[in-house]
Design a protein around this motif. Structure first.
Motif, PDB file in Angstrom:
ATOM      1  N   GLU A  48     -24.601 -44.541  24.000  1.00 36.82           N
ATOM      2  CA  GLU A  48     -24.259 -43.390  23.141  1.00 36.82           C
ATOM      3  C   GLU A  48     -25.322 -43.216  22.057  1.00 36.82           C
ATOM      4  N   THR A  70     -24.324 -36.223  15.702  1.00 38.71           N
ATOM      5  CA  THR A  70     -22.873 -35.983  15.708  1.00 38.71           C
ATOM      6  C   THR A  70     -22.074 -37.201  15.253  1.00 38.71           C
ATOM      7  N   ARG A  75     -19.557 -33.279  11.023  1.00 44.95           N
ATOM      8  CA  ARG A  75     -20.435 -33.484  12.184  1.00 44.95           C
ATOM      9  C   ARG A  75     -19.726 -33.137  13.496  1.00 44.95           C
ATOM     10  N   TYR A  76     -18.399 -33.274  13.520  1.00 41.70           N
ATOM     11  CA  TYR A  76     -17.649 -32.893  14.732  1.00 41.70           C
ATOM     12  C   TYR A  76     -17.298 -31.403  14.736  1.00 41.70           C
ATOM     13  N   ASP A 123     -22.409 -37.520  32.260  1.00 41.92           N
ATOM     14  CA  ASP A 123     -21.213 -37.068  31.535  1.00 41.92           C
ATOM     15  C   ASP A 123     -21.428 -37.163  30.018  1.00 41.92           C
ATOM     16  N   TYR A 145     -17.761 -40.279  24.533  1.00 42.90           N
ATOM     17  CA  TYR A 145     -17.093 -40.952  25.651  1.00 42.90           C
ATOM     18  C   TYR A 145     -16.566 -42.326  25.218  1.00 42.90           C
ATOM     19  N   PRO A 176     -14.030 -31.054  25.792  1.00 44.79           N
ATOM     20  CA  PRO A 176     -14.029 -32.522  25.932  1.00 44.79           C
ATOM     21  C   PRO A 176     -14.326 -33.210  24.603  1.00 44.79           C
ATOM     22  N   VAL A 177     -13.862 -34.433  24.467  1.00 48.60           N
ATOM     23  CA  VAL A 177     -14.168 -35.249  23.291  1.00 48.60           C
ATOM     24  C   VAL A 177     -15.672 -35.553  23.335  1.00 48.60           C
ATOM     25  N   THR A 178     -16.364 -35.401  22.198  1.00 44.30           N
ATOM     26  CA  THR A 178     -17.830 -35.534  22.196  1.00 44.30           C
ATOM     27  C   THR A 178     -18.290 -36.945  22.562  1.00 44.30           C
ATOM     28  N   ARG A 186     -21.689 -34.080  27.029  1.00 39.63           N
ATOM     29  CA  ARG A 186     -20.807 -33.976  25.867  1.00 39.63           C
ATOM     30  C   ARG A 186     -21.588 -33.744  24.574  1.00 39.63           C
ATOM     31  N   TYR A 187     -22.846 -34.207  24.530  1.00 37.64           N
ATOM     32  CA  TYR A 187     -23.672 -33.959  23.339  1.00 37.64           C
ATOM     33  C   TYR A 187     -24.400 -32.608  23.420  1.00 37.64           C
TER      34      TYR A 187
END
Lengths: 296, 296
Positions: free
Chosen positions: B31, B184, A62-63, B58, A186, A182-184, B62-63
């Motif tokens: 999230e 994700t 998924r990542y 933000d 937060y 960026p990291v998906t 990211r998504y």
């Protein structure tokens, strides 16, 4: 929070500065390990000895990772070291994720030091999930060349569930810092989490990230204090002795254990082969759940 | 868990079957709302009246969302309904994320019913973050056409932090079911979470997803029981009366409130303008933290 960091360092036998807790179950700590290290198309090797390895495969995909797997010859067996070596050589993964204690089969994966050395020689990050095993068997994060270790609070630690210790080596943090994207998530991003837990600097200069559960934090602090007081060696010994006694008594009663090799039996979870005359394991579960009100 | 679902339904004033808790802070619930509804390149409109709106921007990026924003004319003000309407018309977003109670500025966003109607007319999903506001001001998820509502456990509810209620309308669930790509984050994925919380069917046929914090679950159940016993109207009234008294006393002492329009003041958080003669707010914070050991 500083006391907790010290306690976790002792637990994992590490000096890693980047040692903290994730506000969620151990599953959340697994997500944290993966989403901070994986970028799209990275190769991730997952060792599968039961459902947890299978789940990691799904999560890593998924990542955006390209996931390769190695599987034990049959449920109830650990992974062979040679097979791991060959897979590392063949796939050259960025990350190798291995479960030390597979709760679904009751298997303990041994030889972590040797595997850690192999990973280092292939410049691969070694992630070890010791959710079901920590405090019941030896674990040396630094000596065994482990780059990420993660566990839960409610297993051998005996704290309330919902907060999960994790630690990253300097090598893992370097990989994190070299990310191009960026990291998906937060919520799991090590940058703000590290500021919250004061992992980046030596100054006490914390920045708010989310509202941590003080309730769980104090519970975990107490559990860690108890581990420190009793000593890891003694706690491990106690779990191992209880497990040996349980295993022996079950065998004396005529049961066969699911994990044939006693060296690979998880001290925390003893799995039993359902005798042929009883039939399907589902029948045993249903009987136990109805009679003893055991929850799923 | 079923009792908790019933309690949350009462709290949010909804009949949504898909009502559950996320094992994490309210940030984790944010999230969950985002990652289950957003697919790459979806247009998400975020209303910004302080730091929480900024953070959502933000997170949504990211998504993979294309994020548009509308901002209040100045910190301390709510968003104007006309501005929201124009933005919905201009951007045609899939999702509009709005914070009812902005804890960073002390602003209460009004007119949610009107905004909900607008969203529905543009076929946009309306997500409302009522973390800092719920139980201190009116909130009617169903009557106000809100598709996702989320909150925390440790604000007006007074439970331990670390578990966060969330609810999805049938419209939102339909959008989730029509996804072309997997969610994700497995930890926040509504498919297994819904099986764990028994939201998909009426049969009690739960499937294990992660180890929920029983400690937090029992605490939340008790808090919800207290809300049901006291009645939402009475709790809201108590918060509002306390807030009015605090606001009046501060003004009697000569302080000016940061939110000029009394209609837009959050009953839970009263923000004060630092008088000119004192200077920077940082000085006040540092003084308070040193003198009264207030944590950040």
């Amino acid at each position: 929070m500083d006391d907790i960091k010290d306690g976790i360092k002792y637990l994992f036998q590490t000096k890693n500065k980047f040692t903290l807790c994730i506000s969620g179950s151990a599953h959340a700590a697994m997500e944290t390990a993966l989403c901070n290290l994986i970028e799209k198309d990275d190769i991730v090797l997952v060792g599968i000895t039961g459902i947890w390895g299978q789940r990691v495969k799904d999560m890593a995909q998924r990542y955006g990772a390209k996931v390769c797997t190695i599987q034990c010859i049959q449920w109830g067996y650990q992974l062979e070291v040679d097979k791991i070596y060959s897979a590392l050589e063949q796939y050259k993964p960025k990350i190798f994720y291995l479960v030390q204690g597979e709760s679904s089969t009751g298997v303990l994966q041994n030889h972590l030091k040797e595997i850690g050395e192999y990973c280092r020689s292939f410049e691969c990050l070694f992630v070890v999930d010791c959710v079901a095993s920590l405090c019941s068997t030896a674990f040396f994060m630094d000596k065994w060349f482990i780059d990420v270790a993660l566990t839960g609070s409610q297993k051998c630690l005996g704290a309330a569930p919902g907060i999960s210790p994790i630690s990253f080596s300097d090598r893992a943090i370097k990989v994190f810092q070299q990310r191009r994207t960026p990291v998906t998530v937060y919520y799991f991003d090590l940058q703000p989490l590290g500021q919250y837990w004061n992992c980046w600097t030596n100054k006490s200069d914390r920045i708010y990230h989310h509202t941590i559960s003080t309730t769980l934090l104090y519970g975990l602090r107490e559990a860690l204090a108890q581990v420190c007081t009793q000593g890891l060696e003694n706690i491990i010994l106690r779990h191992q002795k209880s497990s040996e006694r349980l295993q022996k008594s079950l065998q004396d009663l005529g049961f066969k254990l699911f994990v044939k090799n006693s060296f690979c039996r998880l001290p925390t979870i003893t799995t039993i082969l359902i005798p042929n005359e009883i039939g399907a394991w589902r029948a045993v579960c249903e009987y136990a759940m109805k009679k003893y009100v055991v929850s799923k």
